[in-house]
Design a protein around this motif. Structure first.
Motif, PDB file in Angstrom:
ATOM      1  N   SER A 256       0.828  -1.199   0.000  1.00  0.00           N
ATOM      2  CA  SER A 256       0.000   0.000   0.000  1.00  0.00           C
ATOM      3  C   SER A 256       0.866   1.254   0.000  1.00  0.00           C
ATOM      4  CB  SER A 256      -0.975   0.001   1.168  1.00  0.00           C
ATOM      5  OG  SER A 256      -0.312  -0.409   2.318  1.00  0.00           O
ATOM      6  N   HIS A 257       2.026   1.126   0.637  1.00  0.00           N
ATOM      7  CA  HIS A 257       2.964   2.249   0.594  1.00  0.00           C
ATOM      8  C   HIS A 257       3.248   2.607  -0.863  1.00  0.00           C
ATOM      9  CE1 HIS A 257       6.651   4.492   1.954  1.00  0.00           C
ATOM     10  NE2 HIS A 257       6.982   4.248   0.690  1.00  0.00           N
ATOM     11  N   ALA A 258       3.611   1.553  -1.596  1.00  0.00           N
ATOM     12  CA  ALA A 258       3.992   1.769  -2.980  1.00  0.00           C
ATOM     13  C   ALA A 258       2.882   2.488  -3.753  1.00  0.00           C
ATOM     14  CB  ALA A 258       4.319   0.436  -3.628  1.00  0.00           C
ATOM     15  N   LEU A 293      18.762  -1.323   2.175  1.00  0.00           N
ATOM     16  CA  LEU A 293      18.031  -1.958   3.276  1.00  0.00           C
ATOM     17  C   LEU A 293      16.581  -1.498   3.282  1.00  0.00           C
ATOM     18  CD1 LEU A 293      20.882  -1.567   5.904  1.00  0.00           C
ATOM     19  CD2 LEU A 293      20.327  -3.549   4.476  1.00  0.00           C
ATOM     20  N   GLY A 294      15.653  -2.453   3.286  1.00  0.00           N
ATOM     21  CA  GLY A 294      14.246  -2.121   3.087  1.00  0.00           C
ATOM     22  C   GLY A 294      14.079  -1.745   1.622  1.00  0.00           C
ATOM     23  N   CYS A 295      14.604  -2.623   0.746  1.00  0.00           N
ATOM     24  CA  CYS A 295      14.689  -2.290  -0.692  1.00  0.00           C
ATOM     25  C   CYS A 295      13.329  -2.295  -1.364  1.00  0.00           C
ATOM     26  CB  CYS A 295      15.624  -3.258  -1.399  1.00  0.00           C
ATOM     27  SG  CYS A 295      15.051  -4.972  -1.327  1.00  0.00           S
ATOM     28  N   GLY A 296      12.296  -2.843  -0.686  1.00  0.00           N
ATOM     29  CA  GLY A 296      10.956  -2.857  -1.260  1.00  0.00           C
ATOM     30  C   GLY A 296      10.946  -3.535  -2.614  1.00  0.00           C
ATOM     31  N   GLU A 297      10.307  -2.891  -3.571  1.00  0.00           N
ATOM     32  CA  GLU A 297      10.116  -3.528  -4.871  1.00  0.00           C
ATOM     33  C   GLU A 297      11.299  -3.316  -5.822  1.00  0.00           C
ATOM     34  OE1 GLU A 297       6.260  -2.252  -6.116  1.00  0.00           O
ATOM     35  OE2 GLU A 297       5.304  -3.150  -4.357  1.00  0.00           O
ATOM     36  N   MET A 316      17.831  -5.882   0.809  1.00  0.00           N
ATOM     37  CA  MET A 316      17.196  -6.689   1.846  1.00  0.00           C
ATOM     38  C   MET A 316      15.837  -6.103   2.200  1.00  0.00           C
ATOM     39  SD  MET A 316      18.561  -7.913   5.521  1.00  0.00           S
ATOM     40  CE  MET A 316      17.789  -6.921   6.763  1.00  0.00           C
ATOM     41  N   ASP A 317      14.864  -6.982   2.417  1.00  0.00           N
ATOM     42  CA  ASP A 317      13.559  -6.511   2.863  1.00  0.00           C
ATOM     43  C   ASP A 317      12.919  -7.591   3.726  1.00  0.00           C
ATOM     44  OD1 ASP A 317      11.734  -3.968   1.734  1.00  0.00           O
ATOM     45  OD2 ASP A 317      10.596  -5.563   2.735  1.00  0.00           O
ATOM     46  N   VAL A 318      12.007  -7.166   4.569  1.00  0.00           N
ATOM     47  CA  VAL A 318      11.316  -8.107   5.451  1.00  0.00           C
ATOM     48  C   VAL A 318      10.124  -8.725   4.725  1.00  0.00           C
ATOM     49  CG1 VAL A 318       9.693  -6.473   6.470  1.00  0.00           C
ATOM     50  CG2 VAL A 318      10.581  -8.334   7.865  1.00  0.00           C
ATOM     51  N   SER A 319       9.729  -8.116   3.635  1.00  0.00           N
ATOM     52  CA  SER A 319       8.536  -8.596   2.928  1.00  0.00           C
ATOM     53  C   SER A 319       8.909  -9.501   1.760  1.00  0.00           C
ATOM     54  CB  SER A 319       7.737  -7.388   2.420  1.00  0.00           C
ATOM     55  OG  SER A 319       6.896  -7.784   1.371  1.00  0.00           O
ATOM     56  N   GLY A 348      15.140 -10.497   5.258  1.00  0.00           N
ATOM     57  CA  GLY A 348      15.589 -10.302   6.630  1.00  0.00           C
ATOM     58  C   GLY A 348      15.010  -9.029   7.202  1.00  0.00           C
ATOM     59  N   SER A 349      15.206  -8.884   8.503  1.00  0.00           N
ATOM     60  CA  SER A 349      14.650  -7.700   9.155  1.00  0.00           C
ATOM     61  C   SER A 349      15.757  -6.833   9.718  1.00  0.00           C
ATOM     62  CB  SER A 349      13.728  -8.122  10.282  1.00  0.00           C
ATOM     63  OG  SER A 349      13.415  -6.989  11.050  1.00  0.00           O
ATOM     64  N   LEU A 350      15.511  -5.539   9.639  1.00  0.00           N
ATOM     65  CA  LEU A 350      16.505  -4.575  10.102  1.00  0.00           C
ATOM     66  C   LEU A 350      16.535  -4.401  11.601  1.00  0.00           C
ATOM     67  CD1 LEU A 350      15.976  -1.931   7.378  1.00  0.00           C
ATOM     68  CD2 LEU A 350      18.015  -3.236   7.885  1.00  0.00           C
ATOM     69  N   ILE A 351      15.670  -5.137  12.303  1.00  0.00           N
ATOM     70  CA  ILE A 351      15.704  -4.953  13.748  1.00  0.00           C
ATOM     71  C   ILE A 351      16.451  -6.096  14.428  1.00  0.00           C
ATOM     72  CG2 ILE A 351      13.685  -3.485  13.873  1.00  0.00           C
ATOM     73  CD1 ILE A 351      12.076  -5.887  14.615  1.00  0.00           C
ATOM     74  N   VAL A 365      19.064   3.484   3.148  1.00  0.00           N
ATOM     75  CA  VAL A 365      17.846   3.110   3.863  1.00  0.00           C
ATOM     76  C   VAL A 365      16.810   4.155   3.457  1.00  0.00           C
ATOM     77  CG1 VAL A 365      16.893   2.485   6.103  1.00  0.00           C
ATOM     78  CG2 VAL A 365      19.365   2.436   5.783  1.00  0.00           C
ATOM     79  N   ALA A 366      16.113   3.885   2.335  1.00  0.00           N
ATOM     80  CA  ALA A 366      15.263   4.911   1.741  1.00  0.00           C
ATOM     81  C   ALA A 366      13.805   4.708   2.142  1.00  0.00           C
ATOM     82  CB  ALA A 366      15.401   4.875   0.214  1.00  0.00           C
ATOM     83  N   GLU A 367      13.252   5.678   2.829  1.00  0.00           N
ATOM     84  CA  GLU A 367      11.837   5.679   3.214  1.00  0.00           C
ATOM     85  C   GLU A 367      11.473   4.428   4.012  1.00  0.00           C
ATOM     86  OE1 GLU A 367      10.029   8.702   1.978  1.00  0.00           O
ATOM     87  OE2 GLU A 367      12.203   8.961   1.946  1.00  0.00           O
ATOM     88  N   VAL A 368      12.305   4.083   4.970  1.00  0.00           N
ATOM     89  CA  VAL A 368      12.062   2.888   5.776  1.00  0.00           C
ATOM     90  C   VAL A 368      11.897   3.241   7.257  1.00  0.00           C
ATOM     91  CG1 VAL A 368      13.027   0.677   6.541  1.00  0.00           C
ATOM     92  CG2 VAL A 368      13.310   1.396   4.166  1.00  0.00           C
TER      93      VAL A 368
HETATM   94  N1  SAH Z   1      13.289   1.610  -0.066  1.00  0.00           N
HETATM   95  C1  SAH Z   1      12.121   1.434  -0.911  1.00  0.00           C
HETATM   96  C2  SAH Z   1      10.874   0.962  -0.174  1.00  0.00           C
HETATM   97  C3  SAH Z   1      10.348   1.861   0.891  1.00  0.00           C
HETATM   98  S1  SAH Z   1       8.851   1.240   1.613  1.00  0.00           S
HETATM   99  C4  SAH Z   1      11.848   2.733  -1.652  1.00  0.00           C
HETATM  100  O1  SAH Z   1      12.455   3.738  -1.366  1.00  0.00           O
HETATM  101  O2  SAH Z   1      11.023   2.690  -2.532  1.00  0.00           O
HETATM  102  C5  SAH Z   1       9.423   0.590   3.139  1.00  0.00           C
HETATM  103  C6  SAH Z   1      10.027  -0.790   2.999  1.00  0.00           C
HETATM  104  O3  SAH Z   1      10.618  -1.129   4.235  1.00  0.00           O
HETATM  105  C7  SAH Z   1       8.994  -1.871   2.703  1.00  0.00           C
HETATM  106  O4  SAH Z   1       9.400  -2.617   1.600  1.00  0.00           O
HETATM  107  C8  SAH Z   1       8.979  -2.705   3.971  1.00  0.00           C
HETATM  108  O5  SAH Z   1       8.728  -4.081   3.719  1.00  0.00           O
HETATM  109  C9  SAH Z   1      10.376  -2.493   4.490  1.00  0.00           C
HETATM  110  N2  SAH Z   1      10.508  -2.721   5.920  1.00  0.00           N
HETATM  111  C10 SAH Z   1       9.707  -2.306   6.921  1.00  0.00           C
HETATM  112  N3  SAH Z   1      10.161  -2.746   8.110  1.00  0.00           N
HETATM  113  C11 SAH Z   1      11.300  -3.451   7.845  1.00  0.00           C
HETATM  114  C12 SAH Z   1      12.233  -4.171   8.653  1.00  0.00           C
HETATM  115  N4  SAH Z   1      12.098  -4.255   9.979  1.00  0.00           N
HETATM  116  N5  SAH Z   1      13.273  -4.774   8.038  1.00  0.00           N
HETATM  117  C13 SAH Z   1      13.430  -4.705   6.699  1.00  0.00           C
HETATM  118  N6  SAH Z   1      12.578  -4.064   5.889  1.00  0.00           N
HETATM  119  C14 SAH Z   1      11.525  -3.430   6.447  1.00  0.00           C
END
Ligand code: SAH
Length: 467
Positions: A256-258, A293-297, A316-319, A348-351, A365-368
């Motif tokens: 939904s973010h996307a 990190l949190g590379c999304g799509e 890397m992304d958690v989804s 994987g997860s960033l936490i 780490v863009a928009e994460v």
């Molecule tokens: N970096 C991309 C996506 C941003 S949306 C861009 O700029 O377009 C945020 C992303 O962070 C989503 O893909 C979500 O799955 C990821 N995310 C959220 N929590 C996370 C976590 N704990 N570890 C890794 N990824 C995470």
């Protein structure tokens, strides 16, 4: 076997309330395989230590034909490491003796149940099949500082060599129920054995005690395999359910973010500008090996692949779902071998601390960060700046001040409903300055998008680097 638990939370004697065991008394509990004793060698307002001492009655176990699994002849049934080595017997004792604390209930101190407390755990002898490295890979991602010393087979006969047991000390700032759950699951995992038959209900137990930490643990597969005694069917069931439980939230949020945020920001073509700015900032650091990190799509990954300076690019992304979309977008299965070698996608997860992230030149780490709530943001800071520790980090996040210029955004609302916060420039800079100071980085700031004289630009970027 001996488990010692100390807190310096004040008043430290609250530990007695949380465990429902009075520090002034020493108590014994009869278990199906022996006896557990609970006592407090120290209980002051500043420091309180509880000991759980478990005696295993090997003779009784053999008589009742409940001999522990394992090979060996008649003598082996009586003479083995089970009485002193921490094992599934300890987990049963924790559940029996500290049951309410393990499940996160406290009548007397309900407010303390979820509170992170400074806790120190000592296990006098913990069999670590897989060695110290495996031990660390289990506890460090959960936020523990680990100290381990391998014990000799017999101190009086050093020539006999080392045993598989370690004296282990763990330190963390975590709620008590979390620490007890970690021990409950991970002690038998390290021992790689169980004293009882493992059936379907063991999967439920694993999921119940693993709630909140196991689904995203980097070693969750090894944990499930060992906990379920390598029974393929049970392990597959557990892993399938662990994945289910870890995903719904991140997947829906990523998707939904996307869509939503994209529509709103399209008028400015902000997405493109952000990708360009992050990619340029990464380039300016001179990095060759980079993380997204949190590379999304995978939009940034696509842009990074076009830059020859980047010889190794890891997203890397958690989804899972976002990663699948990224794989399609980047045509991962059809890339020529040279390109394929440059790119890797990780789930994987960033936490959680993750060794796979160590040794890179730079990370984006863009928009994460705005998707992480406060305790997770603190964990993320250590995972990235302390453990992965790339030489440079580029972080982008919305600038809340700019929201007033968006006609379609109702006043006071965030750009996306999954955002936990959106920071003003001053808030972002205060956080980033603090992170830089704590972890030994320098940071500078860049605006992205039209820079309004009053409210700034829609996106803000912090570029961190180590000297
Ligand atoms: N970096 C991309 C996506 C941003 S949306 C861009 O700029 O377009 C945020 C992303 O962070 C989503 O893909 C979500 O799955 C990821 N995310 C959220 N929590 C996370 C976590 N704990 N570890 C890794 N990824 C995470």
């Amino acid at each position: 076997m001996l488990l010692t638990l100390t807190t310096t939370h004040q008043p430290a004697t609250d530990l007695g309330y949380l465990l429902r065991k009075n520090p002034a008394r020493s108590q014994s509990f009869s278990l199906s395989f022996g006896t557990a004793h609970v006592f407090y060698p120290e209980a002051t307002l500043e420091r309180c230590t509880v000991v759980l001492l478990v005696e295993v009655d090997m003779v009784g176990l053999v008589r009742n034909r409940r001999r522990p699994s394992g090979e060996g002849g008649a003598l082996d049934q009586y003479v083995n490491d089970r009485p002193y080595a921490a094992s599934s017997f300890l987990s049963v004792a924790i559940a029996d003796v500290f049951g309410s604390a393990l499940s996160g209930r406290s009548r007397e101190r309900p407010g303390l149940v979820d509170r992170p407390l400074p806790l120190h755990v000592k296990l006098a002898a913990l069999p670590c099949r897989g060695g110290e490295k495996f031990l660390r890979s289990l506890f460090e991602p959960l936020g523990y500082r680990v100290a381990a010393r391998r014990l000799p087979l017999d101190e009086t006969f050093p020539e006999w060599g080392e045993s598989s047991c370690f004296q282990v000390e763990l330190e963390a700032l975590l709620p008590l129920h979390a620490v007890l759950s970690h021990l409950y699951v991970l002690v038998p995992v390290l021992d790689n054995d169980k004293h009882y038959w493992v059936g379907d209900d063991e999967v439920e137990k694993l999921l119940r005690h693993g709630e909140g930490w196991l689904p995203l643990h980097p070693a969750r597969e090894a944990i499930a395999r060992r906990y379920l005694k390598h029974q393929r069917k049970l392990v597959d069931t557990a892993l399938a359910r662990l994945v289910d439980e870890s995903e719904p939230d991140p997947d829906s949020s990523a998707e939904s973010h996307a869509r939503e945020e994209e529509a709103m920001e399209q008028s400015l073509n902000l997405n493109e500008q952000r990708l360009g700015a992050v990619s340029a900032a990464l380039k300016s650091t001179g990095a060759n090996r980079v993380l997204d990190l949190g590379c999304g799509e995978g939009r940034l990954l696509q842009a990074l692949l076009k830059e020859r300076q980047f010889t190794e690019i890891v997203g890397m992304d958690v989804s899972h779902r976002a990663l699948e979309i990224a794989r399609d977008r980047l045509h991962c299965d059809r890339l020529p071998p040279v390109q394929k070698q440059r790119l890797r996608l990780l789930h994987g997860s960033l936490i959680y601390r993750d060794q796979r992230l160590a040794g890179f030149d730079a990370a984006a780490v863009a928009e994460v960060i705005e998707h992480l709530d406060a305790p997770r943001l603190a964990a993320f800071e250590r995972v990235l700046f302390e453990c992965a520790r790339p030489k440079a980090v580029v972080i982008s996040t919305p600038n809340r001040e700019y929201n007033v210029l968006w006609e379609t955004l109702p006043a006071g609302q965030f750009r996306h409903k999954d955002h936990r916060f959106e920071w003003t420039r001053a808030e972002f800079q205060a956080w980033a300055d603090g992170v830089a100071a704590r972890f030994g980085y320098h940071v500078r700031y860049l605006p992205v998008g039209p820079d309004d004289p009053a409210v700034g630009s829609p996106t803000q970027i912090g570029v961190f680097h180590i000297d």
